[in-house]
Structure formats: structure tokens, C-alpha cells
Design an enzyme around this catalytic site. Structure first.
Site, PDB file in Angstrom:
ATOM      1  N   LYS A  81      -1.523  14.015  -7.884  1.00  0.00           N
ATOM      2  CA  LYS A  81      -1.832  14.934  -8.312  1.00  0.00           C
ATOM      3  C   LYS A  81      -1.003  15.791  -7.421  1.00  0.00           C
ATOM      4  CE  LYS A  81      -2.698  17.169  -4.036  1.00  0.00           C
ATOM      5  NZ  LYS A  81      -2.440  18.705  -4.179  1.00  0.00           N
ATOM      6  N   CYS A 141      14.045  21.509  -1.312  1.00  0.00           N
ATOM      7  CA  CYS A 141      14.756  20.514   0.102  1.00  0.00           C
ATOM      8  C   CYS A 141      15.636  20.321   0.014  1.00  0.00           C
ATOM      9  CB  CYS A 141      13.521  19.177  -0.676  1.00  0.00           C
ATOM     10  SG  CYS A 141      14.055  18.077  -1.930  1.00  0.00           S
ATOM     11  N   GLU A 148      13.981  25.272   8.124  1.00  0.00           N
ATOM     12  CA  GLU A 148      13.709  25.295   6.660  1.00  0.00           C
ATOM     13  C   GLU A 148      12.438  26.544   6.203  1.00  0.00           C
ATOM     14  OE1 GLU A 148      11.099  21.989   4.376  1.00  0.00           O
ATOM     15  OE2 GLU A 148      12.132  22.286   3.185  1.00  0.00           O
ATOM     16  N   GLU A 182       9.273  11.936   1.157  1.00  0.00           N
ATOM     17  CA  GLU A 182      10.372  12.944   0.194  1.00  0.00           C
ATOM     18  C   GLU A 182       9.813  13.806   1.452  1.00  0.00           C
ATOM     19  OE1 GLU A 182      12.791  11.842   0.072  1.00  0.00           O
ATOM     20  OE2 GLU A 182      13.085  10.164  -1.818  1.00  0.00           O
TER      21      GLU A 182
HETATM   22  P1  TAP Z   1       2.872  20.792   1.232  1.00  0.00           P
HETATM   23  O1  TAP Z   1       2.417  21.403   1.958  1.00  0.00           O
HETATM   24  O2  TAP Z   1       2.967  19.059   2.215  1.00  0.00           O
HETATM   25  O3  TAP Z   1       2.414  19.043   0.374  1.00  0.00           O
HETATM   26  C1  TAP Z   1       2.682  18.901  -0.814  1.00  0.00           C
HETATM   27  C2  TAP Z   1       1.988  17.910  -1.403  1.00  0.00           C
HETATM   28  O4  TAP Z   1       0.696  17.277  -0.607  1.00  0.00           O
HETATM   29  C3  TAP Z   1       0.949  18.741  -2.500  1.00  0.00           C
HETATM   30  O5  TAP Z   1       0.901  18.399  -2.960  1.00  0.00           O
HETATM   31  C4  TAP Z   1      -0.187  19.316  -1.362  1.00  0.00           C
HETATM   32  O6  TAP Z   1      -1.740  19.347  -1.840  1.00  0.00           O
HETATM   33  C5  TAP Z   1      -0.554  18.002  -0.947  1.00  0.00           C
HETATM   34  N1  TAP Z   1      -1.468  18.139   0.669  1.00  0.00           N
HETATM   35  C6  TAP Z   1      -1.362  18.912   1.586  1.00  0.00           C
HETATM   36  N2  TAP Z   1      -2.109  18.121   2.298  1.00  0.00           N
HETATM   37  C7  TAP Z   1      -2.224  16.907   2.648  1.00  0.00           C
HETATM   38  C8  TAP Z   1      -3.186  16.043   2.621  1.00  0.00           C
HETATM   39  N3  TAP Z   1      -4.027  15.900   4.229  1.00  0.00           N
HETATM   40  N4  TAP Z   1      -3.093  15.093   2.226  1.00  0.00           N
HETATM   41  C9  TAP Z   1      -2.655  13.927   0.871  1.00  0.00           C
HETATM   42  N5  TAP Z   1      -1.785  15.400   0.651  1.00  0.00           N
HETATM   43  C10 TAP Z   1      -1.472  16.780   1.425  1.00  0.00           C
HETATM   44  O7  TAP Z   1       4.061  20.414   0.820  1.00  0.00           O
HETATM   45  P2  TAP Z   1       4.823  21.990  -0.465  1.00  0.00           P
HETATM   46  O8  TAP Z   1       4.105  23.255   0.526  1.00  0.00           O
HETATM   47  O9  TAP Z   1       3.822  21.632  -1.596  1.00  0.00           O
HETATM   48  O10 TAP Z   1       6.189  21.413   0.090  1.00  0.00           O
HETATM   49  C11 TAP Z   1       7.174  22.177   0.165  1.00  0.00           C
HETATM   50  C12 TAP Z   1       7.735  21.023   1.415  1.00  0.00           C
HETATM   51  O11 TAP Z   1       8.737  19.877   0.287  1.00  0.00           O
HETATM   52  C13 TAP Z   1       9.551  21.185   1.992  1.00  0.00           C
HETATM   53  O12 TAP Z   1       8.691  21.260   2.656  1.00  0.00           O
HETATM   54  C14 TAP Z   1      10.670  21.243   0.772  1.00  0.00           C
HETATM   55  O13 TAP Z   1      11.874  20.594   1.502  1.00  0.00           O
HETATM   56  C15 TAP Z   1       9.348  19.085   0.605  1.00  0.00           C
HETATM   57  N6  TAP Z   1      10.511  18.680  -0.717  1.00  0.00           N
HETATM   58  C16 TAP Z   1      10.322  18.081   0.041  1.00  0.00           C
HETATM   59  C17 TAP Z   1      11.554  17.113  -1.334  1.00  0.00           C
HETATM   60  C18 TAP Z   1      12.043  15.573  -0.997  1.00  0.00           C
HETATM   61  S1  TAP Z   1      12.687  15.079  -2.547  1.00  0.00           S
HETATM   62  N7  TAP Z   1      13.185  15.715  -0.499  1.00  0.00           N
HETATM   63  C19 TAP Z   1      11.233  17.305  -2.730  1.00  0.00           C
HETATM   64  C20 TAP Z   1      10.821  18.069  -2.933  1.00  0.00           C
HETATM   65  C21 TAP Z   1       9.861  19.657  -1.789  1.00  0.00           C
HETATM   66  P3  TAP Z   1      -1.777  21.218  -2.103  1.00  0.00           P
HETATM   67  O14 TAP Z   1      -0.678  21.789  -3.209  1.00  0.00           O
HETATM   68  O15 TAP Z   1      -3.297  21.127  -2.297  1.00  0.00           O
HETATM   69  O16 TAP Z   1      -1.664  21.490  -0.276  1.00  0.00           O
END
Ligand code: TAP
Length: 452
Positions: A154, A263, A356, A229
Site C-alpha cells: 500500500k 527520517c 520531528e 521504520e
Molecule cells: P504515516 O502517517 O505514519 O503513514 C505511513 C503509512 O501508513 C501511509 O501509507 C499511511 O497511509 C499508512 N497508515 C496510516 N494510518 C494507518 C493505519 N491505521 N493502519 C495502517 N496503515 C496506516 O507517516 P507519513 O506521514 O506518511 O510519513 C512520515 C513519517 O514516516 C515520518 O515520521 C518519518 O520519519 C517516517 N519515516 C521513517 C522512515 C524510516 S526508514 N525509519 C523512512 C521514511 C519515513 P495514508 O497515506 O493513507 O495515510
């Protein structure tokens, strides 16, 4: 079926419309993936390797198309987006060598023979964030497939285009239907079904710590395997004996890469007090030199933020009266632009130092000595990344061992490579991706005693 309109963050224009998958469609895709896994796991290792190499070749033949999609759909600069598409190819090639090396052990026992096998788990659910839609998709997908699992992925709701195209390229390369399925959709619908469906045997989640906690709780109900992650708040530690010119010249790229939506962003620069002023003098022109603008232009180094809502959130970390030392440039007009921004001196009293931000905002903070630097670096619930600048090898090793974080670089601003392990300490995550041992988390070890 609801639709989602993908917006170009650099122009605010609609790019295309994507149909979002429903819970029932997710269930059907998971069931197809489970059926496909029965034959995928039986594909001979050499043939599975060949299919993954063909998949890599398909991606290679479409690098320009994938990069253009990422520029339009995510606002990534074209140079970066091209690298990201090539990275998908490279990760596939790296793990295409794995099926033929997935060997078990023979362990001496009395009365027979003991052997171990690495068995695939079944269906792996991959939940990808919006900040690096291609690389993070590849990091979970390639080793999972190499180990004999099938994958239902997804992408983030706002950035589905490249993952969807890569899913088509997998079919064109000859991967059987159901082996890799890409389902655009909402986290609360498709993501939640992946977590809840009993046929999904592992979740690979990359995203926020907040959502990661919920995913982990959901997986716990079925004792489902999970790799997390999550977020980061990494330190870039500059000692007085460092090559200050190099540390300052690279510091903007350690945090403003992908407009800070990274991240691993080193979003807290810690500088030894005796060289603080000199470092700031060197940092100012480096920040001013970051080329922010149209992501379609080859020289652009930093593009826009992903959305208007995200820009509002980032801006809230730079309120009136914030200790802005200096800022870089950003285009006027349409697009979710935010200039590289340096807050200094800023300590724990400032939310940009503790939270963050996920945008191009960095704090610079003085420290006294080695122990002080390690204490400040560790004063965060996160532990994903970081850098250390010093000419003293002993200090580099001591500080590297002292900082509670998963990925560090010494005298360099980056530390992520697909052939080395990647993952976080503390609330930055659980488990490791990438590197030569990645298949361990996509297989179960089976132990068999054969009496003789
Ligand atoms: P999230 O809001 O946590 O979303 C990540 C993914 O999870 C999206 O595909 C989201 O779908 C999905 N999701 C949301 N709610 C869910 C639920 N209840 N059940 C299952 N899946 C769900 O993060 P983001 O804003 O996309 O990304 C930013 C964050 O990712 C930052 O904190 C960043 O640090 C972290 N990040 C970490 C890494 C590593 S490798 N550690 C790398 C990149 C990013 P939707 O898009 O539909 O909401």
C-alpha cells in the site's frame, strides 16, 4: 469506489486521479496473493533470481518515466527522482542474488542429521510513506519476494503513482499475477486490512511513530511479524577538531535533502562551543547556496513540501520571534514552498529542537565536551541516524558507540546504502532492513532432525 486526485506540490495542479481500494478489494487481493504464494515458493531459486533480474531490467528501461512521475506526483527534484528509480533497480538486482544463497545449516547431533531451512512466511503486507515512495517500497518488496513470499503493498494515499507503475512493470517482467500487488488506498482502510487479515503473515511498516505504535498493537493480536521504520530526530555533531569547512558545506544536505522530509534528516546540529561562531559563518553561505526551485530542472537540489497542510505544520515550528539565524531561498507563487531555515542557538526549550519537523528547519546548539555532546544527542525518544565530525579516530569511535542510534556516519553526511543494515534504536523502530541479512526477517527457520 472513491477517487483521489494526486496534486503536483510544485504547481498545485491536479496530475491525475487514482481509484482508492476498498476493504473488500484488499481482502480479495490478499487472498489472491496467498494463492499465488503456493506456487511462487516452489519456483526454483535460479528461476526466481532470473525473474527478479528481469524485473530490475524493466525498471531500468523505465527510469526516466518513473522519475518524471515522482517529480509530478511528489515534487522530488529530477536528479533525485532519477537516482531513486535507479535505486529500485539496484535493490532488485542485489536481492536477485539471494534466492540461490538462502542456505540452511547442518548441525551435528547424535543418531542422525539435523538440518535447518529458511521457509518463506507467506503474504507480506507493505505499508509505505509518502516521503520516499520508490526506495522504501523497494526495500521491503525485493527481499520479501526473493525469500519466496508474495507482497501486497500500500503506497501512501498522496503518492501512489510510482509504486503503481512498478507493480505493472513486475507483471511485464513475467512475475506471475498475485506475486506483487500494489493497492492505492487509505491507511485506515487498506493498511488496516493488511494488519488485521490473518493471511498476511508480516507487516513491513515505514511511517510515523504514532501510527507505528498502532500497527504494532494490531500485529500483536495475531502475533504477526512486524518491522517498523519510524521517525527520527538525528544529531549532526561537530567537534572543534573537525574539518569545519567540509562539515558546514555538507550540513545543509544532511537535513534539507528531500526538503527535510527525510527520517534520517540530521535536524539538530550540535557544535562545540569554541568553534560555534566560526561554524555559523561557514554554514550561512552553504545554506544560501542550496538551489530551491522547479523540481523538473536538472540543477534543482530542493523542491517543495508535499502538501499545503504539511507546510502549515512545518511553518508552526518557526513562529514570530523564533531564533532565526538565517534562511535560504524559496520560489514565490504556487507550490508548497518553504525556505531552508536555521534556528540558532536553539535548545530543548524550542519545539523544533525536540520534535520531528519533517521539513527544511534545523536547529544549531552549542555543546561543551564529548560527554555533553553524547548526552544532548541521546536526549530524544528517537534513534535513527546521525553524523560525527572529528579528526580524532578514538573520539569518533567513542562517540559512535555512545550515541543511541541505528545508522551513523563519521566525517560524512549520509549513511544509507542498500547493502548495509538499516533501522532504528528506541522509538525509531523495530528490526532491520537492507543489507545481507534482510532475508532473515522474511523467513522462519525450520529445524528438522532426521534419524539415521
Ligand atoms: P504515516 O502517517 O505514519 O503513514 C505511513 C503509512 O501508513 C501511509 O501509507 C499511511 O497511509 C499508512 N497508515 C496510516 N494510518 C494507518 C493505519 N491505521 N493502519 C495502517 N496503515 C496506516 O507517516 P507519513 O506521514 O506518511 O510519513 C512520515 C513519517 O514516516 C515520518 O515520521 C518519518 O520519519 C517516517 N519515516 C521513517 C522512515 C524510516 S526508514 N525509519 C523512512 C521514511 C519515513 P495514508 O497515506 O493513507 O495515510
Amino acid at each position: 469506489m472513491p477517487d483521489y486526485t494526486v496534486i503536483n506540490p510544485a504547481t498545485e495542479q491536479a496530475v491525475t486521479t487514482v481509484t482508492l481500494s476498498t476493504a473488500a478489494e484488499t481482502d480479495a487481493a490478499i487472498e489472491r496473493a496467498a494463492a499465488a504464494q503456493v506456487s511462487w515458493r516452489e519456483v526454483a531459486p535460479g528461476d526466481r533470481a532470473r525473474l527478479l533480474r528481469r524485473f530490475a531490467a524493466e525498471v531500468d528501461a523505465h527510469v526516466a518515466e518513473l522519475a518524471a512521475l515522482e517529480v509530478a506526483g511528489s515534487g522530488h527534484p529530477i536528479g533525485q527522482a532519477t537516482w531513486e528509480a535507479q535505486h529500485v533497480r539496484d535493490v532488485l538486482l542485489y536481492y536477485s542474488a539471494a534466492p540461490e544463497r538462502l542456505t540452511g545449516r547442518q548441525i551435528p547431533v547424535a543418531g542422525g542429521l539435523n538440518v535447518t531451512f529458511h521457509e518463506p512466511l507467506g503474504v507480506v503486507g507493505l505499508i509505505v510513506p509518502w516521503n520516499f515512495p520508490m526506495p522504501i517500497f523497494a526495500w521491503g518488496m525485493a527481499p520479501a519476494l526473493a525469500a519466496g513470499n508474495t507482497v501486497v503493498a500500500k503506497p501512501a494515499e498522496v503518492t501512489p503513482l510510482t509504486a503503481r507503475r512498478i507493480g505493472e512493470l513486475a507483471l511485464a517482467a513475467g512475475l506471475p499475477p498475485g506475486v506483487l500487488t500494489v493497492l492505492p488506498g487509505k491507511g485506515s482502510v487498506v493498511g488496516q486490512r493488511l494488519v488485521d487479515h490473518p493471511l498476511v503473515r508480516k507487516i513491513v511498516f515505514t511511517g510515523s511513530t504514532e501510527v507505528g505504535r498502532e500497527i504494532m498493537a494490531g500485529c500483536a493480536r495475531q502475533v504477526k511479524r512486524v518491522t517498523l521504520e519510524l521517525g527520527g530526530k538525528s544529531a549532526n555533531i561537530v567537534f572543534a577538531d573537525a574539518d569545519l569547512e567540509r562539515a558546514a558545506a555538507t550540513a545543509p544536505y544532511a537535513v534539507f535533502d528531500n526538503a527535510g522530509q527525510d527520517c534520517c534528516a540530521r535536524s539538530r546540529i550540535l557544535v562545540q562551543r569554541s568553534v560555534f561562531d566560526r561554524f555559523m559563518e561557514l554554514l550561512e553561505p552553504a545554506v544560501a547556496g542550496v538551489r530551491v526551485g522547479d523540481p523538473a530542472l536538472p540543477d534543482t537540489e530542493m523542491g517543495p513540501l508535499i502538501s499545503a497542510a504539511h507546510r502549515e505544520r512545518v511553518a508552526s515550528y518557526v513562529p514570530d520571534g523564533a531564533p532565526v539565524a538565517f534562511r535560504g531561498s524559496a520560489p514565490a507563487g504556487p507550490g508548497f514552498w518553504f525556505p531552508p531555515t536555521v534556528l540558532a542557538p536553539a535548545g530543548a526549550e524550542h519545539p523544533a529542537f525536540t520534535d520531528e519537523v519533517f521539513g527544511p528547519v534545523v536547529t544549531v546548539t552549542p555543546f561543551e565536551d564529548e560527554a555533553d555532546a553524547v548526552t544532548i544527542a541521546n536526549d530524544t525518544p528517537y534513534g535513527l541516524s546521525g553524523s560525527i565530525w572529528t579528526e580524532n579516530v578514538g573520539r569518533a569511535i567513542r562517540v559512535a558507540r555512545g550515541v543511541e542510534t541505528g545508522n551513523l556516519s563519521v566525517n560524512s553526511h549520509s549513511s544509507v546504502r542498500y547493502w548495509t543494515p538499516f533501522g532504528g534504536f528506541k522509538q525509531s523502530g523495530l528490526g532491520r532492513e537492507l543489507g545481507p541479512d534482510a532475508l532473515d526477517s522474511f523467513t522462519e527457520v525450520k529445524n528438522v532432525f532426521i534419524a539415521s
